[in-house]
Design an enzyme around this catalytic site. Structure first.
Site, PDB file in Angstrom:
ATOM      1  N   TYR A  33       9.937  -4.869   5.382  1.00 28.64           N
ATOM      2  CA  TYR A  33      10.101  -4.400   4.202  1.00 28.64           C
ATOM      3  C   TYR A  33       9.928  -2.989   3.915  1.00 28.64           C
ATOM      4  CZ  TYR A  33       4.847  -4.215   3.003  1.00 28.64           C
ATOM      5  OH  TYR A  33       3.684  -3.967   2.691  1.00 28.64           O
ATOM      6  N   LYS A 149       6.619  -2.248   9.499  1.00 36.21           N
ATOM      7  CA  LYS A 149       6.208  -2.674   8.301  1.00 36.21           C
ATOM      8  C   LYS A 149       7.049  -4.214   8.289  1.00 36.21           C
ATOM      9  CE  LYS A 149       6.033  -0.858   3.587  1.00 36.21           C
ATOM     10  NZ  LYS A 149       4.719  -0.858   3.325  1.00 36.21           N
ATOM     11  N   GLU A 181      -7.221   1.662   7.816  1.00 38.06           N
ATOM     12  CA  GLU A 181      -6.506   1.982   6.639  1.00 38.06           C
ATOM     13  C   GLU A 181      -6.865   1.116   5.668  1.00 38.06           C
ATOM     14  OE1 GLU A 181      -2.083   1.589   7.174  1.00 38.06           O
ATOM     15  OE2 GLU A 181      -2.687  -0.012   8.495  1.00 38.06           O
ATOM     16  N   LEU A 205      -0.099   1.653   9.581  1.00 35.93           N
ATOM     17  CA  LEU A 205       1.397   1.957   9.425  1.00 35.93           C
ATOM     18  C   LEU A 205       1.448   3.414   9.036  1.00 35.93           C
ATOM     19  CD1 LEU A 205       3.982   0.699   8.250  1.00 35.93           C
ATOM     20  CD2 LEU A 205       3.134   1.256   6.038  1.00 35.93           C
TER      21      LEU A 205
END
Ligand code: PDD
Length: 285
Positions: A33, A149, A181, A205
């Site tokens: 996505y 992702k 993260e 990411l």
């Protein structure tokens, strides 16, 4: 009012858009996505998101059902049809519907599923900018390819719920003592004027906002260090913040029970937010 969404080549009212129960996105979370923000009806960093999408698809040996030019047209049409001044465009591409459930990938001529939809949001005047976000630390229990992702978002969703249960806004994930993260953003600390954020690798990411913010920080002569930092270091930092397509640059004022610095949004974070929004709105398409 019903939104217009995009589903496999058609623009449709949301209630008419359908995806098969055999879709591999549904059965295996076999999909990727992207999230692109819209400000004043224009797309922020579309190229960055389109490039990362291509990379995510490539890492999973999936073909894109559309070209980058077509993707831009679809994004623009959704912005226009839904009168989006400020908000997000979500895009999902899955390996499609092979007809039966099977762990093995379907034949390469199986058509991917592509879906895009819009959401309005108050991005520029998000009240959290003045308050700052509170985060709690949780163990990072995601898979080892966080650079792709994918739509497997169950663990980040659990982390977000753990944060809410603790009265916080978000979670920072920690692996081997170091912060990876946030649940849906990249994490930073500031110490002695230096901006510290985890280096790129499979553990995080590769944020599109991160890339732009670090570029702007360097051109404003701010010192940047890309390395892992520990939770203890973060709690002793002068400032902390996160970046993502939906929050831009957002100050963090508390980690677990510890106020960060003065416990109020930091000047580096606020300056970077201003530069980011100025520059990216100029370049918006
Ligand atoms: N999340 N890290 C994770 C785990 C993310 O899910 C995101 C984005 C980021 C920041 O990436 P970018 O700057 O390209 O948005 C970092 C999006 C916004 C989401 O899932 O809604």
């Amino acid at each position: 009012m019903s939104r217009t969404v995009y589903c496999n080549g058609e623009f449709l009212p949301e209630e008419d858009a359908k995806v098969s129960i055999f879709d591999r996105g549904f059965l295996f979370a076999d999909g990727v996505y992207e999230v692109t923000s819209v400000l004043n009806g224009k797309l922020i960093d579309f190229d960055g998101h389109a490039k990362r999408l291509e990379r995510s698809l490539g890492e999973l040996q999936m073909a894109s059902p559309v070209t980058t030019e077509e993707l831009l047209e679809i994004h623009r049409k959704l912005v226009a049809e839904n009168n989006i001044e400020e908000g997000m465009i979500y895009l999902q591409i899955t390996r499609g519907n092979p007809g039966d459930r099977d762990f093995a990938f379907p034949p390469s001529d199986t058509k991917p599923t592509i879906v895009l939809f819009t959401q309005t949001a108050n991005l520029l005047h998000n009240p959290k900018v003045d308050q700052g976000m509170k985060v709690v630390s949780v163990e990072d229990q995601r898979w080892a390819r966080r650079d792709i992702k994918t739509v497997q978002l169950l663990y980040p969703s659990l982390a977000k719920m753990a944060a809410k249960a603790a009265g916080a806004d978000d979670a920072w994930m920690v692996e081997d003592g170091a912060v990876t993260e946030g649940s849906s953003n990249n994490a930073y600390i500031v110490k002695g004027g230096k901006i510290i954020t985890r280096h790129l690798g499979n553990e995080i990411l590769h944020g599109i906002t991160r890339a732009a913010v670090l570029r702007f920080a360097k051109s404003a002569q701010m010192e940047v260090e890309e390395r892992a930092f520990t939770l203890e270091e973060a709690k002793e930092a002068d400032e902390a913040f996160v970046t993502s397509a939906s929050t831009f640059v957002m100050p963090v004022v508390q980690i677990d029970d510890t106020p960060v610095g003065t416990g109020t949004p930091g000047s580096v974070a606020l300056r970077l937010r201003e530069i980011y929004l100025d520059e990216m709105q100029k370049a918006a398409v």
